[in-house]
Design an enzyme around this catalytic site. Structure first.
Site, PDB file in Angstrom:
ATOM      1  N   SER A  84       5.668 -11.008   5.406  1.00 23.16           N
ATOM      2  CA  SER A  84       5.945  -9.649   5.424  1.00 23.16           C
ATOM      3  C   SER A  84       5.372  -9.022   6.651  1.00 23.16           C
ATOM      4  CB  SER A  84       5.503  -8.855   4.146  1.00 23.16           C
ATOM      5  OG  SER A  84       5.852  -7.466   4.303  1.00 23.16           O
ATOM      6  N   HIS A 120      -7.186   0.174   4.692  1.00 21.38           N
ATOM      7  CA  HIS A 120      -7.087  -1.371   4.842  1.00 21.38           C
ATOM      8  C   HIS A 120      -8.407  -1.931   5.215  1.00 21.38           C
ATOM      9  CE1 HIS A 120      -2.801  -0.989   4.801  1.00 21.38           C
ATOM     10  NE2 HIS A 120      -2.904  -0.176   6.055  1.00 21.38           N
ATOM     11  N   ARG A 168      11.685  -3.648   4.299  1.00 24.56           N
ATOM     12  CA  ARG A 168      12.401  -4.631   4.702  1.00 24.56           C
ATOM     13  C   ARG A 168      13.023  -5.307   3.518  1.00 24.56           C
ATOM     14  NH1 ARG A 168      12.226  -9.973   5.792  1.00 24.56           N
ATOM     15  NH2 ARG A 168      10.245 -10.361   4.781  1.00 24.56           N
ATOM     16  N   TRP A 198       3.888   1.740  -1.086  1.00 22.18           N
ATOM     17  CA  TRP A 198       4.644   2.088  -2.536  1.00 22.18           C
ATOM     18  C   TRP A 198       3.425   2.546  -3.507  1.00 22.18           C
ATOM     19  CZ3 TRP A 198       5.492  -2.807  -6.062  1.00 22.18           C
ATOM     20  CH2 TRP A 198       5.982  -2.482  -7.216  1.00 22.18           C
ATOM     21  N   TYR A 249       0.269  -6.924  -6.590  1.00 16.04           N
ATOM     22  CA  TYR A 249       1.811  -6.387  -6.371  1.00 16.04           C
ATOM     23  C   TYR A 249       2.728  -7.012  -7.271  1.00 16.04           C
ATOM     24  CZ  TYR A 249       6.194  -5.804  -3.317  1.00 16.04           C
ATOM     25  OH  TYR A 249       7.086  -5.645  -2.899  1.00 16.04           O
ATOM     26  N   SER A 299       0.925  -1.288   0.050  1.00 14.73           N
ATOM     27  CA  SER A 299       0.028  -0.096   0.165  1.00 14.73           C
ATOM     28  C   SER A 299       0.877   1.399   0.004  1.00 14.73           C
ATOM     29  CB  SER A 299      -0.832  -0.089   1.058  1.00 14.73           C
ATOM     30  OG  SER A 299      -1.722  -0.856   1.241  1.00 14.73           O
TER      31      SER A 299
END
Length: 308
Positions: free
Chosen positions: A153, A123, A264, A71, A208, A69
């Protein structure tokens, strides 16, 4: 650093600092049977959100946590800035934390002063969003990511983010993720609910993986959905500005303390480093039960990205 980035940083850094003094059992609260982080959300804000009036030119990015999200919000904002040819219009007054469910109840009144087009994130599951988003035909971009990478993640994020309860082991987190006992609820419920909207012309789905693998095509797909006409040079500029490694390198400036937590790896297939074969099979079965035969399952390319 723009004024909206500074305020975003201040808000999140303050929340992180506050969470350090909160007991693990008090870091989440339940609203309509879904868990939410106490320092970012409140029942009062959810109640106020019900009467939020969406505009028909609003852009809503809907994504479960750790689907990318942050990004995609940056990409969408850069698309709007490119069309406007000026950042000043976009930045004016946009110093709120623009995830719909975050912040105080008064934010929605202040958001009325934001110029169009507003780029708003969430979300939330569809049934928890204000009716005006669908009634007024706002553009909704639903972001999905293969559930195994989402789980891994989210596990690392939960253990790095003080606003969320941490987990002693991956096995412990996996069980809660499968059962929907994590913040923002079940990812499987999330996918099933949004799948009901897959033929809505004002809603489009993007993965994604497709944007990670072919970012130029991904940006063009988003621009086409929004009715934006941008050239190849502008597309490449947006891709370059939103390269994961560059965003990670600059995260301390753009996101403060949160930047070190948020960014990350961003890899595809990282789940293979931690899933057991039994866990992989259990999630395969869960997806079969929830999404077998759906367009969304086909779009996700589960057999490509989620099989050993």
């Amino acid at each position: 650093m723009t004024s909206d980035q500074k305020t975003f940083t201040e808000i999140v850094d303050k929340a992180i600092a506050k969470a350090e003094d909160i007991l693990p059992k008090d870091k989440l609260f339940s609203y309509k049977s879904v868990l939410f982080p106490t320092v970012f959300c409140s029942p009062e804000t959810f109640k106020a959100l019900e009467s939020f009036e969406a505009r028909n030119d609003d852009i809503i990015l809907a994504g479960y946590p750790k689907t990318g999200s942050n990004w995609f919000v940056h990409i969408l904002r850069d698309l709007v800035r490119t069309i406007k040819k000026s950042q000043c219009e976009m930045n004016k007054g946009s110093d709120e934390l623009l995830y719909l469910e975050f912040g105080d109840p008064g934010k929605f009144e202040r958001m009325k002063n934001l110029p169009s087009r507003r780029v708003l994130g969430t979300h939330l599951l569809p049934h928890m969003l204000p009716e005006s988003i669908f009634k007024n035909k706002a553009k909704v971009l639903v972001l999905i990511r293969n559930p195994k990478d989402v789980a891994v993640s989210y596990f690392h994020f939960s253990n790095r983010m003080p606003t969320l309860p941490s987990f002693r082991t991956w096995d412990e987190f996996f069980r809660d993720f499968i059962e929907g006992k994590v913040a923002r609820g079940s990812y499987f419920d999330y996918l099933m609910e949004w799948n009901k909207y897959i033929d809505d012309k004002n809603i489009t789905f993007i993965t994604y993986e497709e944007v990670k693998m072919e970012p130029e095509m991904g940006v063009k797909k988003m621009a086409d959905f929004l009715g934006f006409f941008i050239n190849e040079e502008e597309i490449q500029m947006i891709v370059d500005q939103n390269n994961f490694q560059e965003m990670k390198k600059n995260s301390e400036c753009t996101h403060g303390v949160f930047g070190k937590i948020l960014f990350r790896k961003g890899d595809i297939g990282d789940w293979k480093s931690i899933f057991s074969e039994a866990q992989s099979q259990e999630m395969d079965q869960k997806i079969e039960e929830c999404l077998r035969g759906t367009k969304l399952c086909e779009m996700m390319k589960y057999d490509i990205y989620c099989r050993f």
